[in-house]
Scaffold this active site. Structure first.
Site, PDB file in Angstrom:
ATOM      1  N   PHE A 142       0.855  -0.962   0.064  1.00 52.59           N
ATOM      2  CA  PHE A 142       0.064   0.009  -0.086  1.00 52.59           C
ATOM      3  C   PHE A 142       0.755   1.368  -0.034  1.00 52.59           C
ATOM      4  O   PHE A 142       1.803   1.335   0.714  1.00 52.59           O
ATOM      5  CB  PHE A 142      -1.068  -0.129   1.046  1.00 52.59           C
TER       6      PHE A 142
ATOM      7  N   HIS B  27      -9.366  -6.145   7.023  1.00 52.75           N
ATOM      8  CA  HIS B  27      -8.014  -5.962   7.844  1.00 52.75           C
ATOM      9  C   HIS B  27      -8.206  -5.317   9.079  1.00 52.75           C
ATOM     10  O   HIS B  27      -7.177  -5.746   9.863  1.00 52.75           O
ATOM     11  CB  HIS B  27      -7.118  -4.803   6.896  1.00 52.75           C
TER      12      HIS B  27
ATOM     13  N   CYS C 195      -5.403  15.487   0.349  1.00 55.24           N
ATOM     14  CA  CYS C 195      -6.953  14.830  -0.561  1.00 55.24           C
ATOM     15  C   CYS C 195      -7.616  16.362  -0.699  1.00 55.24           C
ATOM     16  O   CYS C 195      -7.420  17.262  -0.026  1.00 55.24           O
ATOM     17  CB  CYS C 195      -7.747  14.205   0.892  1.00 55.24           C
TER      18      CYS C 195
ATOM     19  N   CYS D 255     -16.035  15.459   2.847  1.00 55.55           N
ATOM     20  CA  CYS D 255     -15.886  13.816   3.321  1.00 55.55           C
ATOM     21  C   CYS D 255     -15.699  14.097   4.579  1.00 55.55           C
ATOM     22  O   CYS D 255     -14.650  14.580   5.001  1.00 55.55           O
ATOM     23  CB  CYS D 255     -14.987  13.134   2.653  1.00 55.55           C
TER      24      CYS D 255
ATOM     25  N   GLU E  93      -7.334   3.292  -5.271  1.00 55.24           N
ATOM     26  CA  GLU E  93      -8.468   3.589  -4.586  1.00 55.24           C
ATOM     27  C   GLU E  93      -8.820   5.181  -4.648  1.00 55.24           C
ATOM     28  O   GLU E  93      -7.820   5.877  -3.800  1.00 55.24           O
ATOM     29  CB  GLU E  93      -8.453   2.976  -3.102  1.00 55.24           C
TER      30      GLU E  93
ATOM     31  N   CYS F  54     -14.117  10.296   6.949  1.00 61.70           N
ATOM     32  CA  CYS F  54     -12.797   9.460   6.717  1.00 61.70           C
ATOM     33  C   CYS F  54     -12.079   8.939   8.132  1.00 61.70           C
ATOM     34  O   CYS F  54     -12.056   9.780   8.885  1.00 61.70           O
ATOM     35  CB  CYS F  54     -11.885  10.212   5.936  1.00 61.70           C
ATOM     36  N   ASP F  55     -11.577   7.767   8.142  1.00 59.58           N
ATOM     37  CA  ASP F  55     -10.902   7.267   9.194  1.00 59.58           C
ATOM     38  C   ASP F  55      -9.222   7.149   9.149  1.00 59.58           C
ATOM     39  O   ASP F  55      -8.490   6.221   9.705  1.00 59.58           O
ATOM     40  CB  ASP F  55     -11.496   5.899   9.630  1.00 59.58           C
ATOM     41  N   THR F  56      -8.805   7.521   8.060  1.00 58.92           N
ATOM     42  CA  THR F  56      -7.436   7.458   7.579  1.00 58.92           C
ATOM     43  C   THR F  56      -6.634   8.938   7.882  1.00 58.92           C
ATOM     44  O   THR F  56      -7.168   9.992   7.409  1.00 58.92           O
ATOM     45  CB  THR F  56      -7.261   7.151   6.018  1.00 58.92           C
TER      46      THR F  56
END
Length: 210
Positions: A25, A204, A31, A46, A116, A49-51
């Site tokens: 990855f 995951h 973003c 958005c 993605e 988002c959890d990133t």
């Protein structure tokens, strides 16, 4: 051009049609739908988002001077021979940085390239596997690819319109937030009502992987 990468790691793809596949990855920084700062979340397009995609301080992250340098790092990370090399370009929004040079260099190193993306920017035409995850309130310009992954529920999402887009795989992924159980029920209900869609889970997280 140089590339700003938040983190890079070897894992198993946890979501979608390619779930379970060994993958490197590459998470690009930045973003176009949220700054990544918590103080801006409420006003972002958005909001769920959890990133963490801010900066270049994650595992394997950094500023890579050119495509050759980045692909060299990806290849070292793979460390699994030449067969079935698989890289996932993600973010943030990877299409803010992905270009001809990077795609060509990854292909030259025998990588199958997945991306993605939120779909607000056209995806590079030579990407091998295109996963689009549309966000309500944004304009999805990339309406074709390999899989459409819709996080659910999202108020304002036009599921009817999405079924007309050019994707062979339509996936519903429950939103991972404090209402996760209700969101799973809602996602299952949508698939039961619309058999073209399939449920995908974040395996995951279940396995404790990155």
């Amino acid at each position: 051009m140089s590339y700003a990468v938040k983190e890079m790691f070897l894992t198993l793809q946890g979501e979608g049609v390619q779930a379970g596949r060994r993958a490197v990855f590459v998470r690009f920084a930045g973003c176009n739908l949220w700054t990544g700062r918590e103080e801006d979340r409420a006003s972002a397009i958005c909001r769920f988002c959890d990133t963490d995609f801010v900066g270049m301080d994650g595992l394997g992250g950094g500023r890579f001077a050119d495509a050759a340098a980045l692909v060299e790092a990806v290849t070292r990370m793979w460390d699994g021979g030449d067969a079935e090399r698989f890289v996932v370009l993600t973010g943030g929004e990877p299409m803010l940085q992905v270009d001809d040079a990077l795609v060509d260099a990854l292909h030259a190193a025998n990588f199958f390239i997945a991306i993605e993306s939120n779909g607000t920017l056209a995806v590079h035409p030579r990407i091998d596997w295109v996963c689009i995850s549309p966000k309500a309130g944004s304009e999805t310009v990339q309406r074709s690819g390999d899989e459409l992954k819709l996080v659910w529920p999202q108020a304002g999402s036009d599921v009817d319109a999405m079924e007309e887009w050019d994707f062979p795989h339509l996936l519903i992924q429950p939103l991972d937030d404090p209402d996760a159980e209700a969101n799973r029920d809602a996602a299952v209900a949508l698939v039961m009502q619309r058999p073209r869609w399939r449920l995908t889970l974040q395996t995951h997280k279940m396995l404790g992987l990155r």
